[in-house]
Write a protein that holds these residues in place. Structure first.
Motif, PDB file in Angstrom:
ATOM      1  N   LEU A 148      -9.050  -9.911   9.303  1.00 24.50           N
ATOM      2  CA  LEU A 148      -8.573  -9.237  10.504  1.00 24.50           C
ATOM      3  C   LEU A 148      -8.886 -10.068  11.742  1.00 24.50           C
ATOM      4  N   LYS A 149      -7.931 -10.122  12.641  1.00 24.56           N
ATOM      5  CA  LYS A 149      -8.131 -10.801  13.918  1.00 24.56           C
ATOM      6  C   LYS A 149      -8.772  -9.843  14.911  1.00 24.56           C
ATOM      7  N   GLU A 150      -9.214 -10.420  15.997  1.00 26.66           N
ATOM      8  CA  GLU A 150      -9.797  -9.600  17.059  1.00 26.66           C
ATOM      9  C   GLU A 150      -8.737  -8.651  17.612  1.00 26.66           C
ATOM     10  N   GLY A 151      -9.089  -7.400  17.742  1.00 27.83           N
ATOM     11  CA  GLY A 151      -8.165  -6.399  18.257  1.00 27.83           C
ATOM     12  C   GLY A 151      -7.444  -5.625  17.177  1.00 27.83           C
ATOM     13  N   GLU A 152      -7.456  -6.122  15.930  1.00 23.82           N
ATOM     14  CA  GLU A 152      -6.832  -5.387  14.845  1.00 23.82           C
ATOM     15  C   GLU A 152      -7.782  -4.316  14.329  1.00 23.82           C
ATOM     16  N   ALA A 153      -7.205  -3.186  13.923  1.00 23.67           N
ATOM     17  CA  ALA A 153      -8.014  -2.030  13.559  1.00 23.67           C
ATOM     18  C   ALA A 153      -7.621  -1.524  12.180  1.00 23.67           C
ATOM     19  N   LEU A 154      -8.062  -0.319  11.890  1.00 25.41           N
ATOM     20  CA  LEU A 154      -7.872   0.282  10.571  1.00 25.41           C
ATOM     21  C   LEU A 154      -6.390   0.405  10.208  1.00 25.41           C
ATOM     22  N   LYS A 155      -5.555   0.673  11.182  1.00 28.50           N
ATOM     23  CA  LYS A 155      -4.115   0.801  10.928  1.00 28.50           C
ATOM     24  C   LYS A 155      -3.543  -0.501  10.379  1.00 28.50           C
ATOM     25  N   ASP A 156      -3.970  -1.627  10.961  1.00 32.98           N
ATOM     26  CA  ASP A 156      -3.480  -2.930  10.506  1.00 32.98           C
ATOM     27  C   ASP A 156      -3.946  -3.222   9.084  1.00 32.98           C
ATOM     28  N   LEU A 157      -5.194  -2.838   8.769  1.00 34.18           N
ATOM     29  CA  LEU A 157      -5.710  -3.064   7.422  1.00 34.18           C
ATOM     30  C   LEU A 157      -4.870  -2.332   6.384  1.00 34.18           C
ATOM     31  N   ILE A 158      -4.519  -1.081   6.658  1.00 30.46           N
ATOM     32  CA  ILE A 158      -3.723  -0.297   5.701  1.00 30.46           C
ATOM     33  C   ILE A 158      -2.326  -0.893   5.564  1.00 30.46           C
ATOM     34  N   GLN A 159      -1.763  -1.402   6.665  1.00 31.22           N
ATOM     35  CA  GLN A 159      -0.451  -2.044   6.591  1.00 31.22           C
ATOM     36  C   GLN A 159      -0.509  -3.302   5.737  1.00 31.22           C
ATOM     37  N   PHE A 160      -1.566  -4.098   5.921  1.00 31.61           N
ATOM     38  CA  PHE A 160      -1.714  -5.299   5.103  1.00 31.61           C
ATOM     39  C   PHE A 160      -1.779  -4.945   3.626  1.00 31.61           C
ATOM     40  N   ALA A 161      -2.419  -3.825   3.297  1.00 33.72           N
ATOM     41  CA  ALA A 161      -2.587  -3.401   1.904  1.00 33.72           C
ATOM     42  C   ALA A 161      -1.341  -2.732   1.345  1.00 33.72           C
ATOM     43  N   GLY A 162      -0.249  -2.727   2.077  1.00 32.72           N
ATOM     44  CA  GLY A 162       1.006  -2.157   1.587  1.00 32.72           C
ATOM     45  C   GLY A 162       1.134  -0.670   1.810  1.00 32.72           C
ATOM     46  N   GLY A 163       0.182  -0.064   2.504  1.00 31.68           N
ATOM     47  CA  GLY A 163       0.245   1.362   2.773  1.00 31.68           C
ATOM     48  C   GLY A 163      -0.440   2.170   1.688  1.00 31.68           C
ATOM     49  N   MET A 164      -0.625   3.447   1.982  1.00 30.09           N
ATOM     50  CA  MET A 164      -1.269   4.359   1.034  1.00 30.09           C
ATOM     51  C   MET A 164      -0.298   4.813  -0.048  1.00 30.09           C
ATOM     52  N   LEU A 165      -0.824   5.039  -1.248  1.00 27.16           N
ATOM     53  CA  LEU A 165      -0.025   5.593  -2.332  1.00 27.16           C
ATOM     54  C   LEU A 165       0.163   7.087  -2.113  1.00 27.16           C
ATOM     55  N   PRO A 166       1.207   7.665  -2.710  1.00 26.12           N
ATOM     56  CA  PRO A 166       1.382   9.115  -2.576  1.00 26.12           C
ATOM     57  C   PRO A 166       0.201   9.910  -3.113  1.00 26.12           C
ATOM     58  N   SER A 167      -0.552   9.309  -4.038  1.00 28.79           N
ATOM     59  CA  SER A 167      -1.694  10.018  -4.634  1.00 28.79           C
ATOM     60  C   SER A 167      -2.955   9.925  -3.792  1.00 28.79           C
ATOM     61  N   ALA A 168      -2.887   9.262  -2.621  1.00 29.63           N
ATOM     62  CA  ALA A 168      -4.072   9.119  -1.778  1.00 29.63           C
ATOM     63  C   ALA A 168      -4.415  10.445  -1.098  1.00 29.63           C
ATOM     64  N   TYR A 169      -5.714  10.627  -0.867  1.00 27.94           N
ATOM     65  CA  TYR A 169      -6.195  11.797  -0.126  1.00 27.94           C
ATOM     66  C   TYR A 169      -6.849  11.288   1.155  1.00 27.94           C
TER      67      TYR A 169
END
Length: 819
Positions: A299-320
């Motif tokens: 992660l670069k400076e200024g990137e947050a949790l939203k960017d991390l989830i986007q990098f990971a391809g997003g949450m699966l439908p089975s996520a809670y």
């Protein structure tokens, strides 16, 4: 083909052969001339390989590179082939199993960088020394030549002289060449194309897999250089790759743009002397659980949790997302867990720190608002539960069940809140369908499990036992196990769940109902309870199952209901008569029937019957003999094993003369394994038919009598030279028959010879002692048995009783079979 062209082709092949030969001599330090190498290079690759194979040599690498190309100093690296320094990536144990994202991009298997030379050149490409241009002349004159830019920046046009091209763009160079030819060569036009590109030297430094200096094509970009160096090491940054030229930062490349978006806009073209620098990774965050691409991400400076989830391809439908958490190591050296509710948009802006590991848990497997139907039903499945749902709504017809389903007994498993204790509800499907919407048609709750049973198979017992075991597991000191027991003449005796308002009749129904043997007039209900002082209180209630009041008697936890059998009840027993009886077949018998009465019912014996040879078998005896055979087999196997362990002593005794080899015992064991128990009972059929009061044979179910035909023969088996059957002669003794069979073998026990009479009795001739016969005279159908001498096999302890039993069963049965 023209003669000139044919000669040229032949010449090319001859030169090629010479070149290959020179290449093979190259290993012996013999250097081929550049002209010979160039001639070989112009051949098609397939022709080069074919000629090399004929001469049995291996072509050097990059043999088929285009003419004028600068040899590559380094081919693309494969990580599996290169030992890289050991790297410790993460210290957070929560991230074990995660890999850093993107580092395998350049770990492929290419072996050359030459395909870059085939990429079309843009018009703004700046020419320099080493580049070449292909020029085709047409019109009054047709000619082709290649202009190579020298170190002075000039090229020589045949018949026109030098022309300066270095520093011009490809577009400017084309225009200049075409204009020059048009002016100086009247009637001739020119077309210009890019030829061989020049090679440049660049440096890949920093956290490259293998940093160093590399020679690449002038069209190469930052990513091309990364490929040549084996990519980025797992300590290097993928998001801050720098292109430096003469100490100045020219371009920064974020490989995530390429990996995640396919964006190559910042993949700048390299120039000679450029440096591709890979700094160390700055901040790396792990993400695991219900995401499409769990890994460590930079992660670069200024990137947050939203960017991390986007990098990971997003949450699966089975996520809670509500139960997400971050495992974090504080500066003080403590590990903490931070709960994050990702169902809130504000949580996506949460900052992350180096070493964090975000976990997205999975939703519970439990499905809400559902009712499961299973057991003896055509389609076991789950149904959506709604308020007011009843059994008849899910199973509206008996056609939904499999054949032979129990329509009077089914169960509902229900787990009551708050402690989720099991409660069992019993119902009758036939009653539910007959009175839909009433109490007979149970209302269903969320998570109920309906189980139907068969009237036949054992799955019923297994399913009910599992429920009973669960009830036992939740029993407590003040809450007895909710189970009752039924035994005796019901279809499925055993333990059953105690349901609400259960009666004796309900328990009998749960057990599949009474059998035809059940005695309705008298049953016992045994009860065991503990009073307030925890003193055992036992009671017994006698019931008349033909009385409605008895059937409606309530049952309590751990009650035992015993159903008795009708006095003097007997099943339909049968015996079989075969052979020489007038009406052979299967006959039903009652208690007290004898063999004599059944023979009389069968019309007696035929005129061809041989009563002394009759064989009478019984199931109980067959089972007993089978057990004896199994025991003898086990004992003999053990003795053989002992003999093999003492083979040295055994061989010594053999040399002294006379003991049986272990191999003989193995043969005997093989015969024993093949022997099948007959269950024969020795009888005197003539006495049976005479109906003597002191010789009565009562019958049992499964008895079989076979009366053979008369056969005038005597059989000799065992240790004789030729075991055979011989014609019976009244004046011959047992020894006469043995002599006719070649006499005894050296392993025979002469003192133990005995005779199995046709009726199964045994006679020892020399002592005139009888086991089961008074007739000392040989009769047709008798079998003379010459047993093995047990004393000659001491090393394999063959007990004498085993010899007697074995020959009586095996050899005697063989003798009777010959009648």
């Amino acid at each position: 083909m023209s003669p000139h062209k044919a000669k040229s082709t032949l010449f090319s092949r001859v030169v090629a052969f010479l070149c290959i030969a020179l290449y093979s001599l190259f290993a012996l330090s013999v250097q081929p001339t550049p002209q010979q190498i160039e001639q070989f290079k112009r051949l098609p690759p397939a022709e080069q390989s074919r000629l090399a194979q004929q001469l049995g040599v291996t072509l050097p690498a990059a043999t088929n590179a285009p003419a004028g190309a600068v040899p590559q100093e380094q081919s693309v690296l494969v990580r599996e082939d290169v030992k890289a320094p050991d790297v410790k990536l993460e210290s957070n144990s929560e991230g074990q199993g995660l890999k850093p994202f993107g580092y395998d991009l350049f770990a492929g298997n290419p072996t050359t960088f030459e395909p870059v030379n085939d990429i079309p050149v843009s018009d703004d490409y700046q020419l320099g020394p080493g580049d070449s241009l292909k020029v085709n002349l047409y019109g009054k004159q047709s000619q082709f030549f290649e202009l190579v830019i020298s170190q002075e920046g000039q090229s020589y046009i045949p018949d026109l002289g030098p022309i300066s091209l270095a520093g011009l763009t490809f577009s400017e160079a084309k225009e200049k060449i075409v204009k020059t030819i048009d002016q100086k060569m009247i009637g001739v036009k020119a077309s210009v194309a890019m030829g061989q590109l020049r090679s440049i030297r660049v440096f890949v430094l920093g956290e490259a897999f293998l940093p160093g200096s590399y020679v690449v094509s002038a069209l190469s970009t930052i990513t091309n250089a990364l490929v040549l160096s084996g990519g980025v090491s797992e300590l290097g940054s993928l998001r801050n790759i720098q292109l430096k030229r003469q100490g100045k930062l020219i371009q920064t490349l974020d490989l995530y743009d390429l990996l995640l978006k396919g964006d190559t806009r910042n993949d700048a073209q390299l120039r000679s002397g450029d440096v591709v620098f890979i700094p160390p990774v700055n901040s790396r965050i792990g993400i695991k659980g219900e995401v499409r691409r769990p890994a460590y991400y930079e992660l670069k400076e200024g990137e947050a949790l939203k960017d991390l989830i986007q990098f990971a391809g997003g949450m699966l439908p089975s996520a809670y997302p509500k139960a997400a958490s971050i495992n974090r190591i504080q500066k003080q050296g403590h590990r903490i867990l931070v709960n994050v509710d990702l169902s809130s948009q504000s949580a996506f802006s949460s900052p992350l720190y180096d070493g964090d590991v975000l976990t997205l848990p999975k939703v519970l497997e439990k499905v809400k608002k559902v009712v499961n139907v299973s057991g003896h039903i055509e389609r076991a499945q789950a149904y959506n539960w709604t308020e007011g749902l009843r059994v008849s709504d899910l199973v509206p017809s008996v056609d939904y069940l499999k054949a032979k389903a129990d329509l009077d007994y089914a169960l509902i498993k229900r787990y009551k809140m708050p402690n989720r204790s099991l409660d069992v509800i019993g119902f009758s499907l036939s009653a539910a369908l007959a009175a839909k919407g009433t109490e007979a048609d149970p209302l269903l709750h969320d998570q109920d499990r309906i189980i139907f049973f068969s009237k036949l198979d054992d799955d019923r017992k297994a399913a009910i036992n599992a429920i009973v075991e669960e009830l036992r597991a939740q029993a407590a000191i003040n809450d007895a196990s909710k189970e009752v027991l039924i035994s005796g003449d019901v279809r499925f005796p055993g333990a059953y769940p105690l349901v609400e308002n259960m009666t004796v009749e309900n328990l009998i129904t749960a057990a599949g109902g009474l059998t035809e043997r059940a005695f309705q007039l008298y049953a016992e209900l045994n009860r065991t309870e503990f009073d307030v002082a925890q003193t055992l209180v036992e009671s017994r209630l006698n019931l008349d199952l033909s009385d409605a009041a008895s059937l409606s008697t309530p049952v309590k936890s751990r009650d035992v209901l015993q159903i008795k059998t009708i006095p003097n009840w007997s099943e339909s027993n049968k015996v079989t008569l075969g052979g020489e009886v007038r009406f052979p077949g299967v006959y039903a018998i009652n208690k007290g029937d004898t063999l004599a009465t059944v023979i009389e019912r069968a019309g007696g014996l035929t005129e061809f019957a041989y009563a002394p040879g009759a064989m009478f078998t019984r199931v109980a005896l067959r089972e007993q003999q089978a057990k004896q055979l199994a025991e003898m087999q086990a004992r003999l196997e053990a003795d053989i094993a002992k003999a093999e362990l003492t083979a040295v002593n055994y061989q010594t005794s053999m040399n002294k003369g006379g003991n049986l080899e272990v191999g003989e015992a193995q043969k005997l064991l093989g015969k024993l394994k093949e022997t099948r128990a007959t269950g024969r009972l020795v009888i005197d059929l003539e006495k049976v038919i005479a109906n003597k009061d002191d010789y009565i044979i009562s019958l049992e179910d499964g008895d079989v009598l076979v009366v053979p035909k008369i056969k005038n023969s005597i059989t000799i088996v065992g240790e004789v030279q030729l075991p055979i059957s011989q014609v019976y002669e009244t004046n011959m003794s047992y020894w006469d028959y043995i002599e006719r069979s070649g006499g005894l073998t050296n392993k025979a026990d002469e003192d133990k010879i005995y005779i199995i009479k046709a009726n199964g009795g045994v006679m020892i001739p020399k002592s005139s002692n009888w086991f089961a016969s008074n007739n000392q005279k040989l009769s047709p159908g008798d079998t003379i048995v010459v047993p093995l001498d047990a004393e000659k096999v001491d090393q394999v302890i063959l007990w004498r009783d085993m010899s007697q039993i074995f020959y009586q069963i095996a050899l005697g049965a063989a003798a009777v079979g010959s009648l």
